[in-house]
Motif scaffolding. Structure first.
Motif, PDB file in Angstrom:
ATOM      1  N   LEU A 219       0.825  -1.202   0.000  1.00 22.13           N
ATOM      2  CA  LEU A 219       0.000   0.000   0.000  1.00 22.13           C
ATOM      3  C   LEU A 219       0.862   1.255   0.000  1.00 22.13           C
ATOM      4  O   LEU A 219       1.823   1.363   0.762  1.00 22.13           O
ATOM      5  CB  LEU A 219      -0.928   0.012   1.225  1.00 22.13           C
ATOM      6  CG  LEU A 219      -1.946  -1.135   1.319  1.00 22.13           C
ATOM      7  CD1 LEU A 219      -2.813  -0.964   2.566  1.00 22.13           C
ATOM      8  CD2 LEU A 219      -2.817  -1.218   0.070  1.00 22.13           C
ATOM      9  N   ASP A 220       0.508   2.211  -0.840  1.00 25.03           N
ATOM     10  CA  ASP A 220       1.175   3.515  -0.871  1.00 25.03           C
ATOM     11  C   ASP A 220       0.450   4.478   0.068  1.00 25.03           C
ATOM     12  O   ASP A 220      -0.788   4.455   0.144  1.00 25.03           O
ATOM     13  CB  ASP A 220       1.167   4.084  -2.299  1.00 25.03           C
ATOM     14  CG  ASP A 220       1.887   3.162  -3.287  1.00 25.03           C
ATOM     15  OD1 ASP A 220       2.885   2.536  -2.880  1.00 25.03           O
ATOM     16  OD2 ASP A 220       1.426   3.065  -4.450  1.00 25.03           O
ATOM     17  N   VAL A 241      -9.234  -2.791   2.283  1.00 21.24           N
ATOM     18  CA  VAL A 241      -8.372  -3.341   1.230  1.00 21.24           C
ATOM     19  C   VAL A 241      -8.611  -4.838   1.082  1.00 21.24           C
ATOM     20  O   VAL A 241      -8.710  -5.360  -0.038  1.00 21.24           O
ATOM     21  CB  VAL A 241      -6.894  -3.051   1.555  1.00 21.24           C
ATOM     22  CG1 VAL A 241      -5.976  -3.837   0.617  1.00 21.24           C
ATOM     23  CG2 VAL A 241      -6.609  -1.556   1.445  1.00 21.24           C
ATOM     24  N   ALA A 242      -8.699  -5.550   2.211  1.00 23.72           N
ATOM     25  CA  ALA A 242      -8.953  -6.988   2.161  1.00 23.72           C
ATOM     26  C   ALA A 242     -10.279  -7.281   1.474  1.00 23.72           C
ATOM     27  O   ALA A 242     -10.402  -8.238   0.691  1.00 23.72           O
ATOM     28  CB  ALA A 242      -8.948  -7.562   3.577  1.00 23.72           C
ATOM     29  N   GLN A 243     -11.276  -6.456   1.745  1.00 20.92           N
ATOM     30  CA  GLN A 243     -12.578  -6.639   1.112  1.00 20.92           C
ATOM     31  C   GLN A 243     -12.493  -6.451  -0.397  1.00 20.92           C
ATOM     32  O   GLN A 243     -13.046  -7.244  -1.175  1.00 20.92           O
ATOM     33  CB  GLN A 243     -13.590  -5.661   1.718  1.00 20.92           C
ATOM     34  CG  GLN A 243     -14.987  -5.782   1.144  1.00 20.92           C
ATOM     35  CD  GLN A 243     -15.941  -4.759   1.738  1.00 20.92           C
ATOM     36  OE1 GLN A 243     -15.577  -3.987   2.626  1.00 20.92           O
ATOM     37  NE2 GLN A 243     -17.169  -4.740   1.250  1.00 20.92           N
ATOM     38  N   VAL A 244     -11.786  -5.404  -0.829  1.00 15.86           N
ATOM     39  CA  VAL A 244     -11.641  -5.139  -2.265  1.00 15.86           C
ATOM     40  C   VAL A 244     -10.892  -6.279  -2.938  1.00 15.86           C
ATOM     41  O   VAL A 244     -11.287  -6.739  -4.033  1.00 15.86           O
ATOM     42  CB  VAL A 244     -10.918  -3.794  -2.487  1.00 15.86           C
ATOM     43  CG1 VAL A 244     -10.562  -3.622  -3.971  1.00 15.86           C
ATOM     44  CG2 VAL A 244     -11.785  -2.639  -2.011  1.00 15.86           C
ATOM     45  N   LEU A 245      -9.800  -6.726  -2.349  1.00 17.56           N
ATOM     46  CA  LEU A 245      -9.025  -7.824  -2.939  1.00 17.56           C
ATOM     47  C   LEU A 245      -9.878  -9.082  -3.069  1.00 17.56           C
ATOM     48  O   LEU A 245      -9.796  -9.801  -4.071  1.00 17.56           O
ATOM     49  CB  LEU A 245      -7.801  -8.107  -2.084  1.00 17.56           C
ATOM     50  CG  LEU A 245      -6.731  -7.004  -2.021  1.00 17.56           C
ATOM     51  CD1 LEU A 245      -5.590  -7.415  -1.103  1.00 17.56           C
ATOM     52  CD2 LEU A 245      -6.204  -6.686  -3.415  1.00 17.56           C
ATOM     53  N   SER A 246     -10.676  -9.379  -2.061  1.00 14.16           N
ATOM     54  CA  SER A 246     -11.527 -10.567  -2.115  1.00 14.16           C
ATOM     55  C   SER A 246     -12.585 -10.439  -3.192  1.00 14.16           C
ATOM     56  O   SER A 246     -12.926 -11.425  -3.865  1.00 14.16           O
ATOM     57  CB  SER A 246     -12.187 -10.793  -0.753  1.00 14.16           C
ATOM     58  OG  SER A 246     -11.214 -11.015   0.256  1.00 14.16           O
ATOM     59  N   ILE A 284      -6.031  -1.219  -8.490  1.00  9.76           N
ATOM     60  CA  ILE A 284      -5.466   0.032  -7.986  1.00  9.76           C
ATOM     61  C   ILE A 284      -6.499   1.151  -8.024  1.00  9.76           C
ATOM     62  O   ILE A 284      -6.598   1.970  -7.093  1.00  9.76           O
ATOM     63  CB  ILE A 284      -4.212   0.416  -8.805  1.00  9.76           C
ATOM     64  CG1 ILE A 284      -3.086  -0.604  -8.530  1.00  9.76           C
ATOM     65  CG2 ILE A 284      -3.737   1.824  -8.450  1.00  9.76           C
ATOM     66  CD1 ILE A 284      -1.886  -0.456  -9.444  1.00  9.76           C
ATOM     67  N   ALA A 285      -7.299   1.194  -9.085  1.00  9.51           N
ATOM     68  CA  ALA A 285      -8.339   2.228  -9.197  1.00  9.51           C
ATOM     69  C   ALA A 285      -9.331   2.127  -8.040  1.00  9.51           C
ATOM     70  O   ALA A 285      -9.753   3.151  -7.472  1.00  9.51           O
ATOM     71  CB  ALA A 285      -9.051   2.100 -10.540  1.00  9.51           C
ATOM     72  N   ARG A 286      -9.700   0.926  -7.666  1.00  9.36           N
ATOM     73  CA  ARG A 286     -10.630   0.774  -6.548  1.00  9.36           C
ATOM     74  C   ARG A 286      -9.984   1.150  -5.223  1.00  9.36           C
ATOM     75  O   ARG A 286     -10.626   1.734  -4.345  1.00  9.36           O
ATOM     76  CB  ARG A 286     -11.156  -0.660  -6.486  1.00  9.36           C
ATOM     77  CG  ARG A 286     -12.117  -1.024  -7.598  1.00  9.36           C
ATOM     78  CD  ARG A 286     -12.924  -2.256  -7.224  1.00  9.36           C
ATOM     79  NE  ARG A 286     -13.733  -2.041  -6.017  1.00  9.36           N
ATOM     80  CZ  ARG A 286     -14.445  -3.003  -5.415  1.00  9.36           C
ATOM     81  NH1 ARG A 286     -14.406  -4.250  -5.914  1.00  9.36           N
ATOM     82  NH2 ARG A 286     -15.148  -2.733  -4.340  1.00  9.36           N
ATOM     83  N   LEU A 287      -8.701   0.806  -5.056  1.00  7.91           N
ATOM     84  CA  LEU A 287      -8.026   1.113  -3.796  1.00  7.91           C
ATOM     85  C   LEU A 287      -7.788   2.615  -3.632  1.00  7.91           C
ATOM     86  O   LEU A 287      -7.637   3.105  -2.512  1.00  7.91           O
ATOM     87  CB  LEU A 287      -6.702   0.360  -3.710  1.00  7.91           C
ATOM     88  CG  LEU A 287      -6.806  -1.176  -3.612  1.00  7.91           C
ATOM     89  CD1 LEU A 287      -5.416  -1.796  -3.585  1.00  7.91           C
ATOM     90  CD2 LEU A 287      -7.599  -1.595  -2.381  1.00  7.91           C
ATOM     91  N   GLU A 288      -7.743   3.344  -4.734  1.00 12.56           N
ATOM     92  CA  GLU A 288      -7.527   4.788  -4.657  1.00 12.56           C
ATOM     93  C   GLU A 288      -8.806   5.564  -4.338  1.00 12.56           C
ATOM     94  O   GLU A 288      -8.754   6.767  -4.102  1.00 12.56           O
ATOM     95  CB  GLU A 288      -6.918   5.301  -5.973  1.00 12.56           C
ATOM     96  CG  GLU A 288      -5.468   4.853  -6.143  1.00 12.56           C
ATOM     97  CD  GLU A 288      -4.854   5.340  -7.449  1.00 12.56           C
ATOM     98  OE1 GLU A 288      -5.623   5.744  -8.348  1.00 12.56           O
ATOM     99  OE2 GLU A 288      -3.624   5.278  -7.584  1.00 12.56           O
TER     100      GLU A 288
END
Length: 344
Positions: A219-220, A241-246, A284-288
């Protein structure tokens, strides 16, 4: 009749005593007795046997209600059982139930050939009690079978409790195993679980399995979130983040949290650099997207290093990890928020 005294001379004949018992009295002592005349007609029966056979049996032939056989199964008439042991009696209406008993010929000239049969359920007692709704009152007070029934019920209760305990222990074992392989904050697999998953993927690849992609994600700007909003805010970010990755990975993929803000992914094949790149851009777009903590936005991004393991490429776990790590740092040096793919 002459009685012999082992210590003296023979005694003169004495009258033989007689005992008269009514069917009601017999029924109290032997609730499963059966009284047959010489033609095999039922003259009386114990209350428990009558409860099992049903009303209307008196005066009818025993063959309508019972099948009397020896252990070998040959049909015989009632007179063949006088003085014998191990008489098998099968209920005609309920052929799955067999009773055991002994028959004796009743003395007296008024009814020559009449039989008294004393029966018991034997090994079928537990099933008979449940099937016919019998209680302790349906058996003689001296019947030891009731004691055995209580012991059997106690044994069943103990076995049920042991089985329940075994299930609880197994559930506790699985839960402990799951906890040992899970990250307590995010619920994702931890480093130990990831290493095992990567080993399996490499072994399958060596046996001709499909290619897979190994992604190392860092993570940045996560430190800035912790420094400005505190560690609870950082925990909120990690959970998101864990939710998005899953959500972005498939069922057969593996996502693990392997460090403070580091995650590792295994994307099952067939897969190539183009698909990894497209997946990383979407991720990455979702994490941002801003993550709110107590109304305040937490802004992060992600840098990703990826390596593709191909069939027949001689993939080695340590080298795959090193290549993914190297690709990650290239993404960091190139400005963060991007993915670098290294083909193995």
């Amino acid at each position: 009749m002459t009685l012999l005294d082992p210590k003296g001379p023979a005694l003169p004949d004495v009258p033989e005593p007689h005992l008269t018992l009514t069917p009601a009295v017999l029924g109290r002592m032997m609730p499963l007795f059966l009284w047959l005349d010489r033609r095999g007609r039922i003259q009386a029966m114990g209350p428990t046997l009558e409860k099992i056979v049903g009303p209307g049996a008196l005066g009818t032939s025993y063959a309508r209600h019972f099948s009397l056989r020896r252990a070998r199964g040959r049909d015989l008439g009632p007179e063949s059982f006088v003085g014998r042991r191990n008489i098998a009696v099968t209920l005609v209406r309920h052929p799955s139930f067999s009773l055991r008993g002994t028959a004796v010929e009743l003395p007296g000239a008024d009814q020559p050939g009449a039989l008294l049969v004393n029966l018991s359920f034997g090994i079928h007692l537990s099933e008979a009690v449940r099937f016919f709704g019998l209680t302790e009152q349906d058996f003689a007070a001296s019947e030891l079978a009731i004691e055995f029934l209580f012991l059997a019920e106690a044994k069943t209760a103990v076995l049920n409790e042991l089985q329940a305990l075994t299930r609880r222990l197994e559930e506790a074992r699985r839960e402990a195993e799951s906890e040992a392989l899970s990250d307590p904050l995010t619920g994702l697999p931890n480093r130990r679980a990831f290493d095992a998953g990567l080993d399996r993927a490499v072994k399958l690849l060596a046996r001709g399995g499909r290619s897979f992609a190994l992604l190392h994600l860092d993570l940045d700007f996560f430190k800035q979130v912790n420094d400005s909003l505190g560690h609870p805010a950082g925990d909120t970010v990690l959970i998101r983040v864990a939710q998005v990755l899953s959500e972005e990975t498939r069922r057969g993929d593996l996502v693990a949290r392997v460090g403070g803000d580091e995650f590792m992914l295994i994307l099952r094949g067939p897969i190539d650099a183009r698909r990894v790149g497209a997946f990383s851009e979407r991720l990455i777009a979702r994490l941002e997207e801003p993550i709110l903590y107590e109304g305040k936005p937490c802004k992060i991004s992600a840098s990703i290093g990826a390596v593709i393991g191909h069939d027949g490429a001689g993939a080695v776990t340590d080298r795959l990890l090193a290549d993914a790590d190297s690709a990650l740092y290239r993404s960091k040096r190139a400005g963060r928020g991007r993915c670098t793919v290294c083909e193995d």
